[in-house]
Design a protein around this motif. Structure first.
Motif, PDB file in Angstrom:
ATOM      1  N   LEU A 184       0.774  -1.319   0.086  1.00 26.80           N
ATOM      2  CA  LEU A 184       0.031   0.023   0.089  1.00 26.80           C
ATOM      3  C   LEU A 184       0.733   1.325  -0.084  1.00 26.80           C
ATOM      4  N   ARG A 185       1.696   1.161   0.651  1.00 29.53           N
ATOM      5  CA  ARG A 185       2.692   2.392   0.789  1.00 29.53           C
ATOM      6  C   ARG A 185       3.486   2.365  -0.435  1.00 29.53           C
ATOM      7  N   LEU A 186       3.834   1.592  -1.170  1.00 22.92           N
ATOM      8  CA  LEU A 186       4.673   1.430  -2.399  1.00 22.92           C
ATOM      9  C   LEU A 186       3.620   2.120  -3.387  1.00 22.92           C
ATOM     10  N   LYS A 187       2.460   1.685  -3.688  1.00 18.48           N
ATOM     11  CA  LYS A 187       1.353   1.834  -4.553  1.00 18.48           C
ATOM     12  C   LYS A 187       1.272   3.453  -4.288  1.00 18.48           C
ATOM     13  N   ASN A 188       0.945   4.043  -2.956  1.00 11.03           N
ATOM     14  CA  ASN A 188       0.878   5.404  -2.487  1.00 11.03           C
ATOM     15  C   ASN A 188       2.146   6.409  -3.129  1.00 11.03           C
ATOM     16  N   PHE A 189       3.303   5.687  -2.967  1.00 16.49           N
ATOM     17  CA  PHE A 189       4.639   6.713  -3.605  1.00 16.49           C
ATOM     18  C   PHE A 189       4.481   6.550  -4.875  1.00 16.49           C
ATOM     19  N   LEU A 190       4.301   5.407  -5.596  1.00 14.93           N
ATOM     20  CA  LEU A 190       4.134   5.526  -7.107  1.00 14.93           C
ATOM     21  C   LEU A 190       3.218   6.351  -7.549  1.00 14.93           C
ATOM     22  N   LEU A 191       1.930   6.259  -6.973  1.00 11.39           N
ATOM     23  CA  LEU A 191       0.876   7.113  -7.688  1.00 11.39           C
ATOM     24  C   LEU A 191       1.097   8.596  -7.371  1.00 11.39           C
ATOM     25  N   SER A 192       1.788   8.887  -6.260  1.00  6.67           N
ATOM     26  CA  SER A 192       1.983  10.363  -5.985  1.00  6.67           C
ATOM     27  C   SER A 192       3.293  10.639  -6.815  1.00  6.67           C
ATOM     28  N   LEU A 193       4.214   9.976  -7.325  1.00  4.07           N
ATOM     29  CA  LEU A 193       5.316  10.199  -8.186  1.00  4.07           C
ATOM     30  C   LEU A 193       4.687  10.399  -9.559  1.00  4.07           C
ATOM     31  N   LEU A 194       3.810   9.518 -10.086  1.00  5.01           N
ATOM     32  CA  LEU A 194       3.193   9.607 -11.133  1.00  5.01           C
ATOM     33  C   LEU A 194       2.374  10.704 -11.587  1.00  5.01           C
ATOM     34  N   VAL A 195       1.693  11.270 -10.372  1.00  6.88           N
ATOM     35  CA  VAL A 195       0.850  12.431 -10.668  1.00  6.88           C
ATOM     36  C   VAL A 195       1.675  13.708 -10.450  1.00  6.88           C
ATOM     37  N   SER A 196       2.775  13.651  -9.735  1.00  5.81           N
ATOM     38  CA  SER A 196       3.857  14.980  -9.591  1.00  5.81           C
ATOM     39  C   SER A 196       4.349  14.847 -10.980  1.00  5.81           C
ATOM     40  N   ALA A 197       4.732  13.941 -11.553  1.00  5.63           N
ATOM     41  CA  ALA A 197       5.551  13.948 -13.109  1.00  5.63           C
ATOM     42  C   ALA A 197       4.592  14.398 -14.061  1.00  5.63           C
ATOM     43  N   LEU A 198       3.245  13.766 -14.155  1.00  5.60           N
ATOM     44  CA  LEU A 198       2.373  14.177 -15.076  1.00  5.60           C
ATOM     45  C   LEU A 198       1.863  15.869 -14.802  1.00  5.60           C
TER      46      LEU A 198
ATOM     47  N   ALA B 245       2.395  16.638  -2.350  1.00  5.81           N
ATOM     48  CA  ALA B 245       1.796  15.156  -2.309  1.00  5.81           C
ATOM     49  C   ALA B 245       2.326  14.530  -0.810  1.00  5.81           C
ATOM     50  N   VAL B 246       3.427  14.923  -0.233  1.00 11.12           N
ATOM     51  CA  VAL B 246       3.727  14.666   1.015  1.00 11.12           C
ATOM     52  C   VAL B 246       2.945  15.503   1.976  1.00 11.12           C
ATOM     53  N   PHE B 247       2.788  16.554   1.938  1.00 10.52           N
ATOM     54  CA  PHE B 247       1.912  17.443   2.582  1.00 10.52           C
ATOM     55  C   PHE B 247       0.339  17.115   2.847  1.00 10.52           C
ATOM     56  N   LEU B 248      -0.261  16.794   1.769  1.00  6.32           N
ATOM     57  CA  LEU B 248      -1.557  16.148   1.666  1.00  6.32           C
ATOM     58  C   LEU B 248      -1.558  14.740   2.216  1.00  6.32           C
ATOM     59  N   TYR B 249      -0.456  13.974   2.139  1.00  8.22           N
ATOM     60  CA  TYR B 249      -0.242  12.522   2.816  1.00  8.22           C
ATOM     61  C   TYR B 249      -0.455  12.694   4.418  1.00  8.22           C
ATOM     62  N   LYS B 250       0.370  13.608   4.767  1.00  8.93           N
ATOM     63  CA  LYS B 250       0.483  13.977   6.260  1.00  8.93           C
ATOM     64  C   LYS B 250      -0.876  14.529   6.835  1.00  8.93           C
ATOM     65  N   VAL B 251      -1.416  15.334   6.216  1.00 12.07           N
ATOM     66  CA  VAL B 251      -2.827  15.820   6.444  1.00 12.07           C
ATOM     67  C   VAL B 251      -3.818  14.767   6.287  1.00 12.07           C
TER      68      VAL B 251
END
Length: 157
Positions: A25-39, A70-76
């Motif tokens: 789940l954490r890996l999927k969250n990281f990959l999704l955040s990375l993908l959305v950030s890159a796009l 993305a990191v800020f939203l995850y912490k929130v």
């Protein structure tokens, strides 16, 4: 919450029986955040190069702010989950305390706390068995049905 010493925190059965699912789940969250950030950075870079004539090599620089968001939203979101569970536990604690006071049984704070933990865990496991854990926790956290004695104590105490 468990790392912070919260004894009443309940780990959903899907994660307690299979700890690798939490890692996935954490890996999927990281990959999704990375993908959305890159796009997002790619679209910003395209807009800047198309309309402002700025070099599209700024894509790498634009990824950083999106990752920070993305990191800020995850912490929130994690803080919101923790707050929701704490509010739900508080309701169960108030119920345990109210029932103890109503029966006239003199119990110390540790007994009420243990009773609330036991009752809270039992109710959450039942809700999880019926696939309604998050819905139940949200309902408990947002309820306004506080026992009358607790309300009087907070208002006039």
């Amino acid at each position: 919450m468990i790392k912070k010493g919260k004894k009443w925190a309940v780990i959903p059965e899907a994660f307690s029986k299979n700890p690798s699912s939490f890692t996935r789940l954490r890996l999927k969250n990281f990959l999704l955040s990375l993908l959305v950030s890159a796009l997002s950075a790619l679209s910003v870079a395209w807009c800047l190069s198309a309309f402002a004539g700025i070099d599209s090599a700024l894509v790498l620089l634009a990824v950083v702010p999106f990752l920070l968001v993305a990191v800020f939203l995850y912490k929130v979101a994690m803080a919101k989950v923790s707050t929701t569970y704490q509010a739900a536990y508080f309701l169960e604690y108030c119920r345990a305390r109210y029932e103890s006071d109503k029966k006239g049984a003199l119990r110390n704070e540790a007994d009420i706390h243990n009773r609330a933990i036991w009752s809270f865990a039992k109710k959450l496991k039942n809700a999880e068995a019926h696939k309604r854990l998050w819905k139940y926790v949200n309902a408990m956290a947002n309820t306004k049905k506080i026992p009358p004695d607790v309300m009087a104590e907070t208002m006039y105490g």
